[in-house]
Design a protein around this motif. Structure first.
Motif, mmCIF file in Angstrom:
data_model
loop_
_atom_site.group_PDB
_atom_site.id
_atom_site.type_symbol
_atom_site.label_atom_id
_atom_site.label_comp_id
_atom_site.label_asym_id
_atom_site.label_seq_id
_atom_site.Cartn_x
_atom_site.Cartn_y
_atom_site.Cartn_z
ATOM 1 N N ALA A 224 11.010 -42.719 7.992
ATOM 2 C CA ALA A 224 9.702 -42.643 9.044
ATOM 3 C C ALA A 224 9.982 -41.241 9.935
ATOM 4 O O ALA A 224 9.061 -40.460 10.271
ATOM 5 C CB ALA A 224 9.916 -43.769 9.973
ATOM 6 N N SER A 225 11.212 -40.938 10.172
ATOM 7 C CA SER A 225 11.515 -39.835 11.216
ATOM 8 C C SER A 225 11.137 -38.540 10.299
ATOM 9 O O SER A 225 10.409 -37.635 10.969
ATOM 10 C CB SER A 225 12.778 -39.865 11.799
ATOM 11 N N ARG A 226 11.572 -38.599 9.198
ATOM 12 C CA ARG A 226 11.356 -37.159 8.293
ATOM 13 C C ARG A 226 9.639 -37.298 8.003
ATOM 14 O O ARG A 226 9.076 -35.922 8.070
ATOM 15 C CB ARG A 226 11.837 -37.290 6.968
ATOM 16 N N TYR A 227 9.095 -38.455 7.889
ATOM 17 C CA TYR A 227 7.705 -38.269 7.663
ATOM 18 C C TYR A 227 6.992 -37.809 8.897
ATOM 19 O O TYR A 227 6.083 -36.856 8.842
ATOM 20 C CB TYR A 227 7.266 -39.702 7.144
ATOM 21 N N LEU A 228 7.355 -38.245 10.113
ATOM 22 C CA LEU A 228 6.596 -37.861 11.196
ATOM 23 C C LEU A 228 7.021 -36.487 11.740
ATOM 24 O O LEU A 228 5.834 -35.587 12.158
ATOM 25 C CB LEU A 228 7.222 -38.701 12.266
ATOM 26 N N ALA A 229 8.173 -35.971 11.412
ATOM 27 C CA ALA A 229 8.444 -34.401 11.805
ATOM 28 C C ALA A 229 7.820 -33.812 10.579
ATOM 29 O O ALA A 229 7.441 -32.664 11.117
ATOM 30 C CB ALA A 229 10.178 -34.165 11.318
ATOM 31 N N GLN A 230 7.560 -33.946 9.436
ATOM 32 C CA GLN A 230 6.592 -33.231 8.520
ATOM 33 C C GLN A 230 5.163 -33.270 9.202
ATOM 34 O O GLN A 230 4.747 -32.007 8.809
ATOM 35 C CB GLN A 230 6.567 -33.903 7.119
ATOM 36 N N LEU A 231 4.485 -33.958 9.659
ATOM 37 C CA LEU A 231 3.332 -34.053 10.004
ATOM 38 C C LEU A 231 3.459 -32.892 11.363
ATOM 39 O O LEU A 231 2.324 -32.335 11.556
ATOM 40 C CB LEU A 231 3.083 -35.503 10.655
ATOM 41 N N CYS A 232 4.334 -33.107 12.111
ATOM 42 C CA CYS A 232 4.522 -32.330 13.155
ATOM 43 C C CYS A 232 4.534 -30.671 12.882
ATOM 44 O O CYS A 232 3.766 -29.588 13.348
ATOM 45 C CB CYS A 232 5.490 -32.382 14.189
ATOM 46 N N HIS A 233 5.255 -30.396 11.616
ATOM 47 C CA HIS A 233 5.475 -29.002 10.945
ATOM 48 C C HIS A 233 4.212 -28.504 10.430
ATOM 49 O O HIS A 233 3.610 -27.342 11.019
ATOM 50 C CB HIS A 233 6.488 -29.044 9.985
ATOM 51 N N ARG A 234 3.283 -29.630 10.017
ATOM 52 C CA ARG A 234 2.180 -28.960 9.319
ATOM 53 C C ARG A 234 1.157 -28.630 10.464
ATOM 54 O O ARG A 234 0.356 -27.718 10.255
ATOM 55 C CB ARG A 234 1.638 -30.184 8.425
ATOM 56 N N ALA A 235 1.203 -29.318 11.665
ATOM 57 C CA ALA A 235 0.338 -29.135 12.645
ATOM 58 C C ALA A 235 1.009 -27.808 13.652
ATOM 59 O O ALA A 235 0.360 -27.518 14.962
ATOM 60 C CB ALA A 235 0.215 -30.223 13.521
ATOM 61 N N GLY A 236 2.048 -27.184 13.200
ATOM 62 C CA GLY A 236 2.724 -25.982 13.985
ATOM 63 C C GLY A 236 3.363 -26.571 15.254
ATOM 64 O O GLY A 236 3.639 -25.772 16.044
ATOM 65 N N ILE A 237 3.760 -27.836 15.161
ATOM 66 C CA ILE A 237 4.363 -28.265 16.327
ATOM 67 C C ILE A 237 6.061 -28.442 16.002
ATOM 68 O O ILE A 237 6.486 -29.022 15.085
ATOM 69 C CB ILE A 237 3.997 -29.642 16.801
ATOM 70 N N PRO A 238 6.900 -27.770 16.690
ATOM 71 C CA PRO A 238 8.291 -27.562 16.446
ATOM 72 C C PRO A 238 8.946 -29.118 16.573
ATOM 73 O O PRO A 238 8.797 -29.963 17.645
ATOM 74 C CB PRO A 238 8.973 -26.762 17.653
ATOM 75 N N ALA A 239 9.596 -29.558 15.584
ATOM 76 C CA ALA A 239 10.133 -30.966 15.609
ATOM 77 C C ALA A 239 11.564 -30.924 14.732
ATOM 78 O O ALA A 239 11.389 -30.161 13.708
ATOM 79 C CB ALA A 239 9.062 -31.953 14.907
ATOM 80 N N VAL A 240 12.363 -31.765 15.332
ATOM 81 C CA VAL A 240 13.593 -32.067 14.439
ATOM 82 C C VAL A 240 14.118 -33.524 14.376
ATOM 83 O O VAL A 240 13.646 -34.216 15.219
ATOM 84 C CB VAL A 240 14.826 -31.237 15.071
ATOM 85 N N THR A 241 14.494 -33.972 13.150
ATOM 86 C CA THR A 241 15.043 -35.421 13.194
ATOM 87 C C THR A 241 16.431 -35.364 13.710
ATOM 88 O O THR A 241 17.121 -34.238 13.985
ATOM 89 C CB THR A 241 15.047 -35.841 11.695
ATOM 90 N N ARG A 242 16.748 -36.709 14.144
ATOM 91 C CA ARG A 242 18.122 -36.794 14.827
ATOM 92 C C ARG A 242 18.642 -38.219 14.727
ATOM 93 O O ARG A 242 17.781 -39.201 14.147
ATOM 94 C CB ARG A 242 17.706 -36.713 16.516
ATOM 95 N N ILE A 243 19.940 -38.284 14.484
ATOM 96 C CA ILE A 243 20.419 -39.628 14.175
ATOM 97 C C ILE A 243 21.525 -40.052 15.359
ATOM 98 O O ILE A 243 22.039 -39.260 16.054
ATOM 99 C CB ILE A 243 21.275 -39.771 12.686
ATOM 100 N N GLY A 244 21.789 -41.340 15.518
ATOM 101 C CA GLY A 244 22.548 -41.748 16.415
ATOM 102 C C GLY A 244 22.901 -43.254 16.458
ATOM 103 O O GLY A 244 22.578 -43.968 15.384
ATOM 104 N N TRP A 245 23.168 -43.718 17.668
ATOM 105 C CA TRP A 245 23.325 -45.170 17.745
ATOM 106 C C TRP A 245 22.284 -45.702 18.742
ATOM 107 O O TRP A 245 22.042 -45.172 19.555
ATOM 108 C CB TRP A 245 24.721 -45.526 18.032
#
Length: 339
Positions: A224-245
């Protein structure tokens, strides 16, 4: 009611593909997970619930059973009750979700073999709450001495030449509520929310598979995070995924997206919390509001993105299985102002 809910749930179940399927649950244990009698289990088998083995001796995949039960709508199955308990904090007020929090964090790794192989190395991710306005105090690594990991310069991981490794710390976290300013970003968040996805347990090999989001309407935290980040990248919006707890969900390594909004601020969009909230009654509506970037005080980030692991172990230079224990408990002291 349980039987009817399970039968309805079977119609929308995304079954684990055969090449990834485990026969790790017997018939008796399957009935316990689903909270059903033997007749209902037989009905589910007749209607297509995947299983292997001879009739009466079937073996099931625990992830299929979990996903079926979670979305059965009965409220009585083990997965439903476990989720309702671990996610009860979602009913908290916004003030409670943003308030400073102090937690005692402990992450421990040990080789899973009876005898660890030669030249073992163990790597653990470090908590990095300072990425989200928090702080770490009293950080301890055992053993204290060892080699530097690949992310050592950024303080993202620690590596030791040892069969066991432990990281403990007091972690201070805080929440943030921020409006999404970019119209494009708001549209992307609204589009994702309208997809009506289901979070499901998936085999490790499929957890990053973005295609499942669009073809089957199911997602893990990572996909889900990768997909959302891809949508942002296609729109030219800087985005990165992050993992944690997530405080309160110890067996789950969570993932989310950090985006740069039109006002220049980096904001957290947590696509899966909205999916989780659909399984719990009376949750805070901000968790599902696509116009709001709500970072709760329960997020403990690492410096790693999706596709990375919070724990790795190697014996004789080869990847090896490890036992990982995570404990996040309330700290005995309250967070200090400004920490």
């Amino acid at each position: 009611m349980t039987a009817a809910g399970l039968v309805r749930g079977l119609d929308t179940l995304f079954a684990v593909p055969p090449e990834h399927r485990l026969g790790d649950v017997d018939r008796t244990s399957a009935r316990q997970v689903l909270g059903c009698d033997d007749h209902t289990l037989s009905t589910l088998l007749d209607r297509g619930l995947p299983a292997s083995g001879d009739p009466g001796e079937e073996r099931f995949d625990s992830r299929d059973l979990f996903n079926l039960a979670l979305y059965s709508g009965t409220g009585t199955t083990v997965p439903e009750q476990a989720f309702a308990y671990s996610l009860r904090w979602m009913r908290s007020s916004t003030e409670e979700l943003l308030a400073p929090r102090a937690s005692r964090f402990a992450l421990r790794l040990a080789c899973a073999a009876d005898a660890c192989g030669p030249q073992p190395t163990s790597t653990l991710a470090l908590p990095r709450p300072e990425r989200c306005g928090g702080a770490v105090h009293d950080l301890t690594v055992e053993p204290a001495d060892g080699v530097d990991g690949p992310d050592a310069e950024r303080g993202d991981t620690v590596t030791r030449t040892a069969s066991q490794l432990a990281v403990t710390a007091t972690v201070h976290t805080t929440g943030e509520r921020a409006e999404l300013r970019s119209p494009e970003l708001r549209a992307i968040a609204a589009e994702f929310a309208a997809m009506d996805l289901r979070w499901v347990k998936l085999p490790e090999a499929l957890q990053n598979d973005v295609d499942l989001v669009t073809t089957h309407g199911v997602a893990s935290c990572d996909s889900a995070s990768r997909y959302l980040a891809q949508l942002c990248h296609r729109a030219g919006i800087p985005a990165v995924t992050r993992i944690g707890w997530v405080v309160g969900m110890l067996d789950l390594v969570h993932a989310w997206v950090e985006v740069e909004d039109a006002d220049g601020a980096t904001k957290v969009i947590d696509p899966v919390f909205a999916l989780f909230s659909a399984t719990v009654r009376d949750t805070n509506p901000l968790l599902r509001d696509p116009a709001v970037a709500l970072r709760t005080n329960r997020l403990i980030p690492t410096g790693l993105s999706t596709g990375r692991a919070v724990a790795e172990h190697r014996c004789a230079g080869e990847p090896s299985a490890a036992r990982l224990t995570t404990k996040i408990l309330p700290a005995p002291t309250r967070p200090q102002e400004g920490s």
